[in-house]
Design a protein around this motif. Structure first.
Motif, PDB file in Angstrom:
ATOM      1  N   THR A   1       0.107  -1.815   0.008  1.00 23.62           N
ATOM      2  CA  THR A   1      -0.533  -0.190   0.192  1.00 23.62           C
ATOM      3  C   THR A   1       1.432   0.974  -0.485  1.00 23.62           C
ATOM      4  OG1 THR A   1      -0.469  -0.097   2.607  1.00 23.62           O
ATOM      5  CG2 THR A   1      -2.153  -1.502   1.327  1.00 23.62           C
TER       6      THR A   1
ATOM      7  N   GLY B   1      -0.469   6.466   0.610  1.00 25.45           N
ATOM      8  CA  GLY B   1      -0.934   7.233   0.456  1.00 25.45           C
ATOM      9  C   GLY B   1      -0.431   9.171   0.244  1.00 25.45           C
ATOM     10  N   GLN B   2       0.758   9.304   1.452  1.00 24.45           N
ATOM     11  CA  GLN B   2       1.180  10.720   1.889  1.00 24.45           C
ATOM     12  C   GLN B   2       1.720  11.194   0.153  1.00 24.45           C
ATOM     13  OE1 GLN B   2       2.911  10.688   5.086  1.00 24.45           O
ATOM     14  NE2 GLN B   2       1.358  12.305   5.762  1.00 24.45           N
ATOM     15  N   ARG B   3       2.242  12.918  -0.075  1.00 26.64           N
ATOM     16  CA  ARG B   3       2.852  13.578  -1.128  1.00 26.64           C
ATOM     17  C   ARG B   3       4.412  13.971  -0.253  1.00 26.64           C
ATOM     18  NH1 ARG B   3      -1.596  17.068  -4.278  1.00 26.64           N
ATOM     19  NH2 ARG B   3      -2.257  14.942  -4.738  1.00 26.64           N
TER      20      ARG B   3
ATOM     21  N   PRO C   1       2.249   1.534  -6.854  1.00 26.03           N
ATOM     22  CA  PRO C   1       1.294   2.241  -5.468  1.00 26.03           C
ATOM     23  C   PRO C   1       2.086   3.427  -4.815  1.00 26.03           C
ATOM     24  CG  PRO C   1       1.629   0.244  -4.924  1.00 26.03           C
ATOM     25  CD  PRO C   1       2.186   0.047  -6.095  1.00 26.03           C
TER      26      PRO C   1
ATOM     27  N   GLU D   1      -3.405  10.743  -6.616  1.00 25.16           N
ATOM     28  CA  GLU D   1      -4.236  10.664  -5.199  1.00 25.16           C
ATOM     29  C   GLU D   1      -4.116   8.965  -5.504  1.00 25.16           C
ATOM     30  OE1 GLU D   1      -6.600  12.197  -3.643  1.00 25.16           O
ATOM     31  OE2 GLU D   1      -5.866  14.660  -4.995  1.00 25.16           O
ATOM     32  N   GLY D   2      -4.033   8.727  -4.094  1.00 30.12           N
ATOM     33  CA  GLY D   2      -3.890   7.165  -3.372  1.00 30.12           C
ATOM     34  C   GLY D   2      -2.451   6.321  -3.642  1.00 30.12           C
ATOM     35  N   LYS D   3      -1.511   7.817  -4.388  1.00 27.05           N
ATOM     36  CA  LYS D   3      -0.566   6.872  -4.542  1.00 27.05           C
ATOM     37  C   LYS D   3       0.693   7.753  -3.371  1.00 27.05           C
ATOM     38  CE  LYS D   3      -0.714   5.695  -9.372  1.00 27.05           C
ATOM     39  NZ  LYS D   3      -2.180   5.633  -9.427  1.00 27.05           N
ATOM     40  N   THR D   4       1.453   6.041  -2.130  1.00 25.23           N
ATOM     41  CA  THR D   4       2.992   7.693  -1.730  1.00 25.23           C
ATOM     42  C   THR D   4       3.297   7.944  -3.257  1.00 25.23           C
ATOM     43  OG1 THR D   4       2.404   5.420  -0.259  1.00 25.23           O
ATOM     44  CG2 THR D   4       4.325   6.842   0.263  1.00 25.23           C
TER      45      THR D   4
END
Length: 607
Positions: free
Chosen positions: A362, A392-394, A522, A550-553
């Motif tokens: 994830t 999911g963080q940038r 991901p 969006e939704g990706k680290t």
């Protein structure tokens, strides 16, 4: 020969072909050694038909097959001329049979060597791909190419011609000496007297050849490296007007290679005439000693025996002279195989182990007290580094050159392993995750994006060949390179040349970005990949990334500050440690290092 033991697995793999080839060698030489015996019989038979012939005390001893043939011929009612003609036809038939089996011998053993060459090149290339980044930082491309091409080719000369000639000369010498001893033991000992001298010369000269072969291959590796670097950096060479300097360097390396090659050629030039001299000496001894015995009427030696021995010696001329050539090929192959073994036996510090777990990640990443020093330079890149990136963080990683930003990406992808501490992904140590599975789930845009000499479409789809062409175009659109590509005459099928030489720096960077975006992993890592892109295109790419991420680290490594992309966290690195951490606004409020970098960038943009 100890270095050549690594080839035993190939000989075992092709043992059937090798065994058949050895059989053909034995059969062809067997037909070869029968001819001198039949010629000896013809001379003896012709002498018996002459008036005043004095029969010898005992008949000559021949091979079983020749003995049966002689009994058959002597029982015929043919005239002496007819018997001689018949024997001549048999000798011709033996020569044709020998030639036929020699053809089969080459078809089996030489073809086997080509199969071994194919397998070995595949093994070398596969090994290259398993070796870690440290290996490639300490070995030049030219040297690796030399090992793949020149060294493997020299080894093939051992597995094919050298093995064939070695077995051939052992078989022919053994058969010839065996029948010579059966015919006349004492004369055989005199004839073979020069062989101990031959053995010493072979041993002594082979030592020199092996040493010179190693030096020659090393010089060839340096020459190849010099040429490869010149071709790759031709634009830099021309822009700095260093053609003469580079030619001088190449000339020096070429001169060094020439000297080594000439030195080896001189040794071999002395080697082969020595073999021929010793063979000639054996022929002279045969005629002289055999002639004395015949004149004195002792030892029951006739003209047929002398002729038979001379033919045997002449038959041995090529095999014995080939000892030097074969030994030279073996020594060169040994030197080359030693160079191949140096890295074939190298164990990568980051091994690919299929027994590890394959997981669907994830993107929750934890750097826990990570410490790392580059082994080949001694640079302490990260010091007690701690960072948690939730799924999911940038994240933006900002810092000066040499602060350790790229090292984070390299360690996360396990190009290197940490010296101490741990890197966890989804709570699992990355050392416990299957390496290929880990890398498949990370999209990476390196600083120096590498493009292959292929079409633009294939370069973009490099990490995701199973996706449809529409995905290539969508990735190119997100990377803001689709307009450029569609402007080329062949569009996405345009061949871009070696390392993307036909493209601008910005185009190469954007194609590298498109390649990473198409992978749909991901985790996305972008390492200072917008440095060659203008401000307008940069804003457009960042705008496209807002939706894509969006939704990706995502980890964006940069020396610039992108305020348009809302990062969940910005970290500032200094000498391998985090000195500031927070959101864009929080760091500006602190008025620390990040604030100074931001203000400096604003002034540069305004100017």
């Amino acid at each position: 020969m100890k270095h050549l033991k690594a080839l035993n697995k190939y000989f075992w793999k092709y043992r059937v072909r090798l065994s058949i080839g050895v059989f053909f060698i034995i059969i062809s030489n067997y037909f070869g050694v029968l001819a001198p015996q039949i010629i000896g019989f013809i001379i003896d038979f012709s002498q018996r038909t002459l008036p005043g012939y004095q029969p010898k005390a005992k008949r000559a001893v021949y091979d079983v097959a020749v003995t049966r043939f002689i009994k058959y011929v002597e029982g015929l009612t043919y005239s002496p001329i007819q018997i001689v003609v018949l024997c001549g036809i048999i000798i011709l038939a033996l020569a044709l049979l020998r030639g036929f089996f020699m053809f089969l011998m080459r078809q089996t053993i030489i073809v086997m060597s080509r199969h071994i060459e194919y397998d070995q090149k595949n093994e070398v290339f596969e090994k290259y791909q398993t070796l870690d980044a440290t290996f490639y930082k300490t070995h030049s491309t030219g040297d690796l190419m030399s090992r793949m091409a020149e060294d493997v080719s020299r080894v093939r000369m051992f597995t094919g011609p050298a093995v064939m000639y070695l077995i051939n000369l052992i078989t022919l010498i053994s058969m010839s000496v065996f029948f010579m001893f059966k015919r006349q033991p004492e004369l055989t000992i005199y004839v073979l007297a020069p062989l101990p001298i031959l053995a010493f010369i072979i041993y002594y000269v082979n030592t020199i050849i092996h040493r010179k072969s190693e030096a020659l291959q090393a010089a060839l590796g340096s020459l190849t490296t010099n040429a490869q670097q010149s071709y790759s950096g031709i634009r830099v060479i021309k822009s700095f007007v260093q053609e003469a300097s580079m030619f001088h360097q190449f000339e020096e390396n070429s001169e060094r290679y020439k000297q080594q090659a000439v030195g080896l050629a001189k040794v071999e030039a002395l080697y082969f005439p020595s073999m021929t001299l010793l063979i000639g000496l054996s022929t002279l001894l045969t005629i002289m000693i055999g002639g004395i015995y015949y004149i004195n009427g002792t030892k029951d030696i006739g003209i047929d025996t002398i002729v038979e021995f001379v033919i045997y010696i002449n038959m041995l001329t090529f095999p014995v002279s080939a000892i030097g050539w074969t030994a030279s090929m073996i020594q060169r192959a040994s030197a080359s195989q030693k160079r191949l073994n140096e890295f074939l036996q190298t164990r990568p510090s980051v091994p690919i182990e299929s027994s590890k777990r394959e997981l669907s990640l994830t993107g929750d990443i934890v750097f826990r007290n990570v410490d790392f020093t580059y082994a080949h330079t001694g640079i302490h890149a990260l010091k007690h580094f701690n960072l948690h990136i939730t799924a999911g963080q940038r994240i933006a990683v900002v810092g000066r050159t040499g602060s350790g930003k790229t090292t984070l990406a390299q360690l996360l992808m396990r190009m290197f392993d940490v010296n101490s501490g741990k890197i966890l992904v989804d709570g699992i140590d990355i050392k416990d995750i299957d390496l290929l599975s880990l890398r498949k789930q990370i999209s990476y845009v390196p600083q120096d994006g590498f493009l292959f000499s292929d079409s633009i479409a294939n370069n973009i789809a490099f990490g995701a060949m199973n996706l449809p062409p529409e995905a290539v175009r969508e990735s190119a659109r997100l990377a803001v390179v689709s307009r450029d590509i569609e402007g080329f005459p062949k569009g996405y099928e345009t061949e871009i040349g070696e390392r993307g030489v036909t493209l601008s720096g910005g185009q190469k960077q954007r194609i590298s970005i498109a390649r990473a975006l198409m992978k749909q992993a991901p985790i996305l890592i972008m390492d200072d990949c917008l440095s060659a892109v203008d401000a307008r295109t940069e804003k457009e790419i960042i705008g496209n990334l807002k939706v894509y991420l969006e939704g990706k680290t995502s980890i964006l490594i940069t020396h610039r500050i992108f305020s348009l992309l809302n990062f969940d966290k910005v970290i500032v690195l200094e000498e391998g440690a985090i000195v500031e951490e927070g959101t864009h606004e929080e760091l500006l409020d602190k008025k620390g290092i990040y604030y100074k970098m931001y203000m400096r960038q604003l002034r540069e943009d305004e100017s």
